[in-house]
Scaffold this motif. Sequence first.
Motif, PDB file in Angstrom:
ATOM      1  N   ILE A 133       0.871  -1.173   0.000  1.00  0.00           N
ATOM      2  CA  ILE A 133       0.000   0.000   0.000  1.00  0.00           C
ATOM      3  C   ILE A 133       0.907   1.222   0.000  1.00  0.00           C
ATOM      4  O   ILE A 133       1.747   1.364   0.893  1.00  0.00           O
ATOM      5  CB  ILE A 133      -0.929  -0.027   1.220  1.00  0.00           C
ATOM      6  CG1 ILE A 133      -1.855  -1.233   1.077  1.00  0.00           C
ATOM      7  CG2 ILE A 133      -1.738   1.264   1.343  1.00  0.00           C
ATOM      8  CD1 ILE A 133      -2.604  -1.593   2.296  1.00  0.00           C
ATOM      9  N   PRO A 134       0.775   2.071  -1.003  1.00  0.00           N
ATOM     10  CA  PRO A 134       1.700   3.201  -1.106  1.00  0.00           C
ATOM     11  C   PRO A 134       1.637   4.118   0.130  1.00  0.00           C
ATOM     12  O   PRO A 134       0.561   4.341   0.685  1.00  0.00           O
ATOM     13  CB  PRO A 134       1.235   3.961  -2.344  1.00  0.00           C
ATOM     14  CG  PRO A 134       0.127   3.178  -2.944  1.00  0.00           C
ATOM     15  CD  PRO A 134      -0.235   2.057  -2.049  1.00  0.00           C
ATOM     16  N   GLY A 135       2.773   4.626   0.525  1.00  0.00           N
ATOM     17  CA  GLY A 135       2.842   5.549   1.660  1.00  0.00           C
ATOM     18  C   GLY A 135       2.047   6.814   1.405  1.00  0.00           C
ATOM     19  O   GLY A 135       1.532   7.443   2.325  1.00  0.00           O
ATOM     20  N   LYS A 136       1.942   7.171   0.112  1.00  0.00           N
ATOM     21  CA  LYS A 136       1.280   8.444  -0.236  1.00  0.00           C
ATOM     22  C   LYS A 136      -0.179   8.255  -0.606  1.00  0.00           C
ATOM     23  O   LYS A 136      -0.732   9.031  -1.400  1.00  0.00           O
ATOM     24  CB  LYS A 136       2.024   9.098  -1.395  1.00  0.00           C
ATOM     25  CG  LYS A 136       3.330   9.696  -0.962  1.00  0.00           C
ATOM     26  CD  LYS A 136       3.987  10.416  -2.112  1.00  0.00           C
ATOM     27  CE  LYS A 136       5.254  11.111  -1.612  1.00  0.00           C
ATOM     28  NZ  LYS A 136       6.126  11.487  -2.719  1.00  0.00           N
ATOM     29  N   VAL A 137      -0.817   7.257  -0.009  1.00  0.00           N
ATOM     30  CA  VAL A 137      -2.193   6.917  -0.331  1.00  0.00           C
ATOM     31  C   VAL A 137      -3.139   8.135  -0.246  1.00  0.00           C
ATOM     32  O   VAL A 137      -4.074   8.280  -1.036  1.00  0.00           O
ATOM     33  CB  VAL A 137      -2.619   5.747   0.597  1.00  0.00           C
ATOM     34  CG1 VAL A 137      -3.015   6.190   1.946  1.00  0.00           C
ATOM     35  CG2 VAL A 137      -3.654   4.874  -0.020  1.00  0.00           C
ATOM     36  N   LYS A 138      -2.813   9.031   0.676  1.00  0.00           N
ATOM     37  CA  LYS A 138      -3.576  10.263   0.886  1.00  0.00           C
ATOM     38  C   LYS A 138      -3.734  11.096  -0.378  1.00  0.00           C
ATOM     39  O   LYS A 138      -4.699  11.808  -0.557  1.00  0.00           O
ATOM     40  CB  LYS A 138      -2.780  11.127   1.870  1.00  0.00           C
ATOM     41  CG  LYS A 138      -3.494  11.400   3.163  1.00  0.00           C
ATOM     42  CD  LYS A 138      -2.634  12.233   4.072  1.00  0.00           C
ATOM     43  CE  LYS A 138      -2.635  11.538   5.407  1.00  0.00           C
ATOM     44  NZ  LYS A 138      -1.538  11.881   6.259  1.00  0.00           N
ATOM     45  N   TYR A 139      -2.705  11.025  -1.227  1.00  0.00           N
ATOM     46  CA  TYR A 139      -2.695  11.874  -2.410  1.00  0.00           C
ATOM     47  C   TYR A 139      -3.118  11.125  -3.670  1.00  0.00           C
ATOM     48  O   TYR A 139      -3.046  11.659  -4.762  1.00  0.00           O
ATOM     49  CB  TYR A 139      -1.297  12.483  -2.594  1.00  0.00           C
ATOM     50  CG  TYR A 139      -0.819  13.157  -1.339  1.00  0.00           C
ATOM     51  CD1 TYR A 139      -1.362  14.390  -0.960  1.00  0.00           C
ATOM     52  CD2 TYR A 139       0.125  12.557  -0.504  1.00  0.00           C
ATOM     53  CE1 TYR A 139      -0.957  14.998   0.208  1.00  0.00           C
ATOM     54  CE2 TYR A 139       0.531  13.159   0.663  1.00  0.00           C
ATOM     55  CZ  TYR A 139      -0.020  14.382   1.019  1.00  0.00           C
ATOM     56  OH  TYR A 139       0.373  14.977   2.184  1.00  0.00           O
ATOM     57  N   ILE A 140      -3.519   9.883  -3.515  1.00  0.00           N
ATOM     58  CA  ILE A 140      -3.857   9.091  -4.703  1.00  0.00           C
ATOM     59  C   ILE A 140      -5.379   8.968  -4.798  1.00  0.00           C
ATOM     60  O   ILE A 140      -6.035   8.411  -3.914  1.00  0.00           O
ATOM     61  CB  ILE A 140      -3.168   7.702  -4.686  1.00  0.00           C
ATOM     62  CG1 ILE A 140      -1.664   7.860  -4.445  1.00  0.00           C
ATOM     63  CG2 ILE A 140      -3.443   6.976  -5.999  1.00  0.00           C
ATOM     64  CD1 ILE A 140      -0.886   6.558  -4.304  1.00  0.00           C
ATOM     65  N   LYS A 155      -7.448   7.343   4.091  1.00  0.00           N
ATOM     66  CA  LYS A 155      -6.668   8.578   4.031  1.00  0.00           C
ATOM     67  C   LYS A 155      -6.547   9.329   5.351  1.00  0.00           C
ATOM     68  O   LYS A 155      -6.171  10.486   5.370  1.00  0.00           O
ATOM     69  CB  LYS A 155      -7.253   9.495   2.943  1.00  0.00           C
ATOM     70  CG  LYS A 155      -7.043   8.910   1.554  1.00  0.00           C
ATOM     71  CD  LYS A 155      -7.613   9.753   0.462  1.00  0.00           C
ATOM     72  CE  LYS A 155      -7.215   9.144  -0.883  1.00  0.00           C
ATOM     73  NZ  LYS A 155      -7.953   9.669  -2.002  1.00  0.00           N
ATOM     74  N   ASP A 156      -6.902   8.678   6.451  1.00  0.00           N
ATOM     75  CA  ASP A 156      -6.664   9.343   7.731  1.00  0.00           C
ATOM     76  C   ASP A 156      -5.668   8.512   8.540  1.00  0.00           C
ATOM     77  O   ASP A 156      -5.101   7.544   8.040  1.00  0.00           O
ATOM     78  CB  ASP A 156      -7.977   9.622   8.478  1.00  0.00           C
ATOM     79  CG  ASP A 156      -8.760   8.358   8.769  1.00  0.00           C
ATOM     80  OD1 ASP A 156      -8.128   7.334   9.058  1.00  0.00           O
ATOM     81  OD2 ASP A 156     -10.003   8.416   8.717  1.00  0.00           O
TER      82      ASP A 156
END
Length: 158
Positions: A125-132, A140-141
Motif C-alpha cells: 500500500i503506497p505511503g502516499k495513499v492520501k494523495y492518490i 486517508k486518515d
Amino acid sequence: MITFRDYYNNEVRLSFDDHPFSKDPRHVWVICRHKGKWLLTKHKERGLEFPGGKVESGETAKEAAIREVMEETGGTIQQIDYIGQYLVEGRKATVVKNVYYAKVDKLTEQETYFETDGPILLNYIPGKVKYIKKYSFVMKDGVLENCMKFLKKNNIQL
Ligand code: GTP
C-alpha cells in the motif's frame, strides 16, 4: 488514544484498547491479507479500501466483519483478531468502528460484490495513499497508518 482529523476534517479518535468507545459498535473495518498480499475491495463510489461496513441486527461485530469480507471480496477468513476501535465525530452522526486484522485463506468468485467491484490484491500500500485519487477516504486518515504501525510493533505476522 490518538486523535487526528480525517479527509473531511472530522475529528477521529483511535485506540488500541479493548472497545474503549462502545462495547457494541455499529461499524467494522477489516485489514486483510491473502497469500502474502493486501486484500482490498473497490467500492463503487469511494474507491480502493479495506472491506467493512455496518453491523446488522442480531449480529456481533466480529460476525459482521467476517460477512463483509465475504460479500465484498469473496474471501473466507482463516483467522481474525480485534486490533482497535475508532470514533468519528461526523457532521450528522458519530460513528464507532472496530478494526480487525484478518488472514483470508480462500477467494471464491461471487455473483455480486454488493456495493463494490470485488477483490483487489496489492503487494504493498503506497505511503502516499492520501494523495492518490483512486483510494477511498477511509484509507486517508491516521487509522490506516497507525494500525499498520500497531501490527509492526506487535510483531503480528503478515
Ligand atoms: P449510509 O447510512 O449507508 O447512507 O452511509 P453513510 O456514509 O451516510 O453513513 P455512515 O454511518 O457509514 O457514516 C457517516 C459518516 O461518518 C460518513 O459520511 C463519514 O463522514 C464518516 N465515516 C464513516 N466511516 C468512516 C471511516 O471509516 N473513516 C472516517 N474518517 N470517517 C468515516
